[in-house]
Structure formats: structure tokens, C-alpha cells
Write an enzyme that holds these catalytic residues in place. Structure first.
Site, mmCIF file in Angstrom:
data_model
loop_
_atom_site.group_PDB
_atom_site.id
_atom_site.type_symbol
_atom_site.label_atom_id
_atom_site.label_comp_id
_atom_site.label_asym_id
_atom_site.label_seq_id
_atom_site.Cartn_x
_atom_site.Cartn_y
_atom_site.Cartn_z
ATOM 1 N N ASN A 282 -1.150 1.937 4.154
ATOM 2 C CA ASN A 282 -0.813 0.957 5.190
ATOM 3 C C ASN A 282 -1.071 1.374 6.628
ATOM 4 O O ASN A 282 -1.059 0.510 7.511
ATOM 5 C CB ASN A 282 0.669 0.582 5.053
ATOM 6 C CG ASN A 282 0.973 -0.073 3.725
ATOM 7 O OD1 ASN A 282 0.424 -1.117 3.408
ATOM 8 N ND2 ASN A 282 1.831 0.548 2.925
ATOM 9 N N ASP B 135 6.976 15.031 -12.595
ATOM 10 C CA ASP B 135 6.149 15.098 -11.388
ATOM 11 C C ASP B 135 5.210 16.296 -11.401
ATOM 12 O O ASP B 135 4.143 16.271 -10.783
ATOM 13 C CB ASP B 135 7.036 15.216 -10.141
ATOM 14 C CG ASP B 135 7.614 13.889 -9.701
ATOM 15 O OD1 ASP B 135 7.542 12.919 -10.483
ATOM 16 O OD2 ASP B 135 8.147 13.822 -8.577
#
Length: 388
Positions: free
Chosen positions: A319, A133
Site C-alpha cells: 500500500n 512461521d
């Protein structure tokens, strides 16, 4: 090519089986199998360790693909420290290095190492890759990553800003560059990875030059249950005046704060619904979160020398049209204008490249919505490192 993507937690193992074109061609590829093995090593569980978890994964995967061999495995690892600036082929030394980095990610790196050792023992001849990451952010200049602490604190303890969500930021930056028709190494923009964990990254000439998370994923933006940026004196004040332990403060800041602490809900959808219904706490939470994010966008516009695009991605970014609108409405000073209808449509209005443009035609900076797919990115990096 079949790639098994593994994300090992201390008591769980998440997996996906992805199929890639043999030539590594870009584009969405099917998810052949996916799942989650939980309660690993928990008293009373029938999954005593990661080796037993892999047996379950193997049974499910081969139920789907039969006797087709898995070509390689790609592992997500949270922390690569300063050593790992890119994905790496798995060796015993790489696993030992991940274990040595455990003080920087005590909940994640030991579990990742356990998963790697279990996978290596079960499939000794299978090529494996680790994807970190933190790697994408190792291009940050020193002025962006160093804290104003004594130099010895950095040298002796590795206390610096590392950044996270790098795999997602890297993937989405590449997609934004292609959409704009510019070479990856010429793309400068701001990527907003907004999920339960959230981070913003400033990308200049294709590389990360700043990011909102720091030594840990606690720093930066307001998140589902995390504070984001906080005056460190708050911690010592509560420890002194309330007798709270370090563990209690960790719990407060990581699991009881953010949207949950402000509004009583960690889920952005619930916060938006409550705000629309007139809940004052929910409205305040949205104001605090959107204001914090807009400040980062403004600062990162300067950091990259003028952003070519502002990109929303991940669960909330992809979203939540209401939250995107709240953020973009704060960016008028940058000449950014929202197309309300395009924003409501979101990814349902995306073009053939999967990118949705939600800014108005006259906006000084394009605002994009791009779906992230970290497992696909890990699978592709695995293909790149193992193909030869």
C-alpha cells in the site's frame, strides 16, 4: 471445505472461517467470518481462558454457517524450532513439542499450545493442523543460519537464526513464480514482507536460503517499533551506564524503536505524511529504513545467484507507493527501474493473477507487488494435510 484458522495469543484469539473448494483449487476464497476475542484471562474479564474464547468463536461462526460442520482447523504457531520443517497434523506429542519450544518464543508458543488444547478438548474428532512461521526457512544453509558464537551456545541453547513470516514468503514466492511462468522449484527472487513487522527473504530454486530476521523477529529491517539490526554492544553499554534491566532493554528495542523511535510515529502512512510536510525526523526515518532494505536486496541478489523478481507484499509493501519508490530508487546499480505511474496505481493495476508490475519495461529485474493472505495459506495447508 470449511476451515477455521486460529491465531492464539496470550490474551487474545484471532480467527477466520475460510471456505475452500473441495478439490483444493487455487484462487481467492471467501472469508465467511472473522473476529478477535480479547482480554483472555485478564483480571475482571468475562473470558477466563482459551476454552471460553472458543465458545465465543463458536457462537459467531455458527451464527454465520448454521448447522454446517467445520471440516478442519488450522493454527498459526510462531516457532517450530528445528523440529518442524513443514506444517503438521496435531497430536498430543506435537502440542508437547510446541510447549517444549517455549523458551524460543515465550510470549507465543505457550499461548498457541493453550489454544490447541482447548480446541482439541472441544472438538476431539476434528482434524487440526499447525503451520509454523519458521518452517519455510529451515532450508537455509548453515552459513546463513549459524551465528559466530561458540558451538556450545548453539548446541545447548538453540541460539541460531530461524527467520519468521515464512508462511507469507512461501505463498508470495509461489504467486511470483506463476506470474513469471516458471516452475516453483526454478524460481529465484527476493520477497519483501513489509508490515509493522518486516522481513526480507532470499529464495533460490523455490527455497529460502537467507532471511533478515534472526533468533527473534527483532533482527533485520527497520520496523514500526523494532530496531532491526543493532550492534549488540549497544545493549550492554546501556545496561552498564544507565542501569537498564533486560526487560527494559527488550521494551526499548521491540516497542519504542524503529519508525516510532526515529520519527515519533510507528505507522508508515504518518511517517510519509510528516516527511512530505517537511519533518526532518520523518525524512531521516524513511532514509534509514529504505537504505537498510536496499542493502538487503543487493546482498540477497548475490545470495540467490541473480533475482528473477523483487516482490513487495504485506501492509506497507502493498500500500505504500512512496516507500516502494524510495527503496527501488536505491537499486539503480542492479539495473532496476521504477514505472512511477504503475507504482502509484499499485494493486489497482494488477492483472488477472492479482500481481501488479511496477517496474519499467527496461528494468533488469521485474519489481512486483503481490498481496499476501496468510490465513488463506494456512487454510490451504490444512486442506492438503487433512484431505486424505
Amino acid at each position: 471445505m470449511l476451515v477455521l484458522v486460529i491465531n492464539s495469543g496470550s490474551s487474545s484469539l484471532k480467527y477466520q472461517l475460510r471456505e475452500l473448494a473441495d478439490d483444493g483449487a487455487d484462487g481467492p476464497r471467501p472469508v465467511l467470518a472473522k473476529g478477535l476475542v480479547e482480554r483472555i484471562g485478564v483480571p475482571g474479564s468475562d473470558v477466563p481462558d482459551h476454552a471460553a474464547a472458543l465458545e465465543r468463536v463458536e457462537a459467531e461462526v455458527f451464527r454465520v454457517i448454521g448447522d454446517r460442520p467445520i471440516d478442519a482447523a488450522g493454527h498459526r504457531v510462531v516457532h517450530g524450532g528445528e523440529r518442524f520443517t513443514a506444517a503438521a497434523l496435531v497430536t498430543n506429542e506435537v502440542i508437547r513439542a510446541i510447549e517444549r519450544l517455549a523458551p524460543l518464543a515465550p510470549l507465543h508458543n505457550p499461548a498457541a499450545a493453550q489454544g490447541l488444547r482447548a480446541m482439541t478438548e472441544r472438538y476431539p474428532d476434528m482434524p487440526q493442523v499447525v503451520v509454523f512461521d519458521t518452517s519455510f526457512h529451515q532450508t537455509m544453509p548453515r552459513e546463513a543460519w549459524q551465528y559466530a558464537l561458540p558451538e556450545s551456545v548453539y548446541r545447548e541453547h538453540g541460539i541460531r537464526r530461524y527467520g519468521f513470516h515464512g508462511t507469507s514468503h512461501d505463498l508470495v514466492a509461489g504467486m511470483a513464480a506463476r506470474h513469471l511462468g516458471v516452475a516453483r522449484e526454478e524460481f529465484s527472487g527476493i520477497v519483501l514482507h513489509l508490515g509493522n513487522g518486516a522481513s526480507a527473504t532470499a529464495i533460490r530454486d523455490g527455497a529460502s536460503v537467507d532471511t533478515s530476521m534472526g533468533f527473534t523477529p527483532l533482527a533485520g529491517l527497520v520496523m514500526g517499533t523494532r530496531t532491526g539490526d543493532l550492534d549488540p554492544s549497544v545493549v550492554t553499554h546501556l545496561m552498564r551506564t544507565q542501569g537498564r534491566s533486560a526487560e527494559e532493554m527488550d521494551t526499548l528495542m521491540n516497542k519504542e524503536s524503529g519508525l516510532l523511535g526515529l520519527a515519533g510515529h510507528a505507522d508508515m502512512r504518518q511517517v510519509v505524511e510528516a516527511a512530505d510536510a517537511g519533518d526532518r525526523r520523518a525524512r531521516t526515518a524513511l532514509d534509514v529504513a529504505s537504505y537498510r532494505l536496499a542493502k538487503y536486496v543487493g546482498g540477497y541478489h548475490v545470495a540467490v545467484g541473480g533475482a528473477q523478481a523483487i516482490v513487495f507484499t504485506a501492509g506497507i509493501g502493498e500500500n505504500s507507493a512512496p516507500f516502494r519508490a524510495r527503496v527501488v530508487q536505491r537499486l539503480g546499480a542492479l539495473g532496476v527501474e521504477l514505472d512511477a505511474a504503475a507504482n502509484e496505481a499499485g494493486l489497482s493495476g494488477a492483472g488477472d493473477d492479482g500481481v501488479a508490475v511496477i517496474s519499467a519495461p527496461g528494468s533488469a529485474i521485474p519489481v512486483l507487488v503481490i498481496p499476501t493472505d496468510e490465513e488463506q495459506a494456512i487454510a490451504r495447508l490444512t486442506w492438503e494435510l487433512t484431505r486424505g
